[in-house]
Enzyme design. Sequence first.
Site, PDB file in Angstrom:
ATOM      1  N   ARG A   1       0.803  -1.220   0.000  1.00  0.00           N
ATOM      2  CA  ARG A   1       0.000   0.000   0.000  1.00  0.00           C
ATOM      3  C   ARG A   1       0.842   1.280   0.000  1.00  0.00           C
ATOM      4  NH1 ARG A   1      -4.010  -0.859   4.764  1.00  0.00           N
ATOM      5  NH2 ARG A   1      -2.697  -2.640   5.222  1.00  0.00           N
TER       6      ARG A   1
ATOM      7  N   GLY B   1       2.264 -14.979   7.622  1.00  0.00           N
ATOM      8  CA  GLY B   1       1.660 -14.533   8.876  1.00  0.00           C
ATOM      9  C   GLY B   1       2.690 -14.209   9.946  1.00  0.00           C
TER      10      GLY B   1
HETATM   11  C1  UD1 Z   1      -1.260  -7.451  13.855  1.00  0.00           C
HETATM   12  C2  UD1 Z   1      -1.892  -8.339  14.929  1.00  0.00           C
HETATM   13  C3  UD1 Z   1      -3.096  -7.635  15.517  1.00  0.00           C
HETATM   14  C4  UD1 Z   1      -2.674  -6.282  16.077  1.00  0.00           C
HETATM   15  C5  UD1 Z   1      -2.017  -5.446  14.970  1.00  0.00           C
HETATM   16  C6  UD1 Z   1      -1.471  -4.164  15.524  1.00  0.00           C
HETATM   17  C7  UD1 Z   1      -1.537 -10.639  14.149  1.00  0.00           C
HETATM   18  C8  UD1 Z   1      -2.161 -11.825  13.506  1.00  0.00           C
HETATM   19  N1  UD1 Z   1      -2.308  -9.601  14.318  1.00  0.00           N
HETATM   20  O1  UD1 Z   1      -2.211  -7.356  12.807  1.00  0.00           O
HETATM   21  O2  UD1 Z   1      -3.647  -8.416  16.554  1.00  0.00           O
HETATM   22  O3  UD1 Z   1      -3.783  -5.602  16.624  1.00  0.00           O
HETATM   23  O4  UD1 Z   1      -0.924  -6.180  14.395  1.00  0.00           O
HETATM   24  O5  UD1 Z   1      -0.970  -3.399  14.474  1.00  0.00           O
HETATM   25  O6  UD1 Z   1      -0.389 -10.695  14.499  1.00  0.00           O
HETATM   26  N2  UD1 Z   1       4.844  -9.546   9.178  1.00  0.00           N
HETATM   27  C9  UD1 Z   1       5.882 -10.367   8.784  1.00  0.00           C
HETATM   28  N3  UD1 Z   1       5.586 -11.511   8.105  1.00  0.00           N
HETATM   29  C10 UD1 Z   1       4.326 -11.887   7.813  1.00  0.00           C
HETATM   30  C11 UD1 Z   1       3.263 -11.032   8.218  1.00  0.00           C
HETATM   31  C12 UD1 Z   1       3.557  -9.872   8.902  1.00  0.00           C
HETATM   32  O7  UD1 Z   1       7.042 -10.078   9.021  1.00  0.00           O
HETATM   33  O8  UD1 Z   1       4.167 -12.954   7.220  1.00  0.00           O
HETATM   34  C13 UD1 Z   1       5.161  -8.305   9.898  1.00  0.00           C
HETATM   35  C14 UD1 Z   1       4.735  -7.064   9.148  1.00  0.00           C
HETATM   36  O9  UD1 Z   1       5.802  -6.587   8.355  1.00  0.00           O
HETATM   37  C15 UD1 Z   1       4.381  -6.109  10.281  1.00  0.00           C
HETATM   38  C16 UD1 Z   1       3.974  -7.016  11.432  1.00  0.00           C
HETATM   39  O10 UD1 Z   1       4.445  -8.298  11.114  1.00  0.00           O
HETATM   40  O11 UD1 Z   1       5.515  -5.362  10.697  1.00  0.00           O
HETATM   41  C17 UD1 Z   1       2.463  -7.020  11.625  1.00  0.00           C
HETATM   42  O12 UD1 Z   1       1.866  -7.571  10.475  1.00  0.00           O
HETATM   43  P1  UD1 Z   1       0.515  -7.056   9.882  1.00  0.00           P
HETATM   44  O13 UD1 Z   1       0.167  -7.869   8.707  1.00  0.00           O
HETATM   45  O14 UD1 Z   1       0.593  -5.588   9.720  1.00  0.00           O
HETATM   46  O15 UD1 Z   1      -0.473  -7.437  11.057  1.00  0.00           O
HETATM   47  P2  UD1 Z   1      -1.893  -6.809  11.343  1.00  0.00           P
HETATM   48  O16 UD1 Z   1      -2.861  -7.422  10.428  1.00  0.00           O
HETATM   49  O17 UD1 Z   1      -1.812  -5.350  11.394  1.00  0.00           O
END
Ligand code: UD1
Length: 467
Positions: A16, A79
Amino acid sequence: MKEFTAVILAAGEGVRMKSNIPKVMHKVCGKPMLTHVINAAKGAGANKVIIVVGKDADKIKEVYINEDVEFVIQEKQMGTGHALMQAENAVKNSSHIVVLCGDMPLVTAESIKGMVDFHEKEMADATVMTAKVSDPTGYGRIIREGKKVLDIREHKDATPEELKINEVNAAFYCFNTVDIFASLAKIQNDNSQKEYYLTDAIKILNQEDKKVVAFELSDPEELNGINDRKQLAKVQSIMQKRIIDKLMEDGVTFINPDTCMVDCDVKIGKDTTIYPGAMLEGSTTIGENCSIIGPCRIIDTTIGNDCEIAMTQINKCVIEDGVKIGPYTNLRPDCRLSQKVKVGDFVELKNAKVGEGTKIPHLSYVGDAVLGKHINIGCGTVFVNYDGYKKHQTVVEDNVFIGCNSNLIAPVTLKAGSFIAAGSTITDDVPENALGIARARQVNKTGWVIKRKQKFEGGISGNGNQA
Ligand code: UD1
Ligand code: CA
């Protein structure tokens, strides 16, 4: 306090942002957002920092080549739980881990430390940082029983009842290392996003009779994450306010703080006044009792005390005490202005050392020069430093006077106390206390105008200005 390793999740693609730059490399108040998270982790006492990165690994690693951090790769973004699993090997020597997000740079060392201390005090196995927010949309909801956190439900998987919960998951955690990886081994991806959620480990920890507690932040500001440019701007403005508020607490006056841009490492001494429109960047340091007037852009520059700088751009220079600059001055890299120097309007300096009390008040270019003390450089003087192939140096010794509109063809030296006649083009060194004059002698031709008129107009008198 217990030792802990910080794991920063930063493998998300950041689509995004619509950018060629990895999301976590976008700058907030002068530094990549990831750097703020690393600094907060280290500030809270992390003895090791592990960063989980994805397809942009190389672009991120090169930025931290000299930084004490380690990287692990998450090949495919499956995830947050899957992301943390990639760090298992890297953290195994640490009894505790703190998990942070690379796109949430407002997290503070104080909050992380507060969470770690709370985790220790509660003798918890897992601590989740939470906050109550007015609009919980998109966040994981905290499902509690008193002090205990039983589960975290992602927005997309929540029931209408659960969606009403306004206590949300910040996505910062403190875990006992062994327990969290044992639980992560059991999580499934049977949810709406088909992801391995880190948050699902909470329920499993409870099933194993582990103690999971919430460390609730009083202010939800730190929960602001960055997924797009609008959120980037919002986080920037929050961090900007923190930086300027701190400077004001320390005795700096900002006449209109909302109009100023001050990077996180900028230092300003007390009783300095910053007028509207200042951009103070990088490692800039400004002393006490200075005035930075109007839109100035000052980058990686050190400024002493009692200086006045108006409507000016300065990049990588050193300015000593009591210097006056501007309005409309351009100081390019590698200038050093000694005490009480004055550089005025429409003057450009580059790679110039300027001695104490020297004045360059108007309309001049001074490049590749060494200037002594108490020199006066007349309006319109040009240091001719470039011959089309090479740059050459000009040396002007103490107490020289350079008349207006002079050209100094480098390499050339004006010895101490010498005097350059206005309008001279100086190609040779000028000895001490000598007059250097290099222009054609003036000739006045008596009656020339009248004769010209007669030639063109046949005898009408006047000055020929009727155009
Ligand atoms: C996550 C939390 C949610 C919380 C929110 C706060 C989970 C499932 N959910 O959701 O409960 O309220 O953050 O902002 O954890 N990332 C990776 N690899 C992946 C996926 C994500 O490194 O495969 C990293 C992203 O770069 C990011 C962080 O993890 O820095 C959070 O991931 P994101 O997908 O933004 O989680 P949310 O859906 O926002
Ligand atoms: Ca997020």
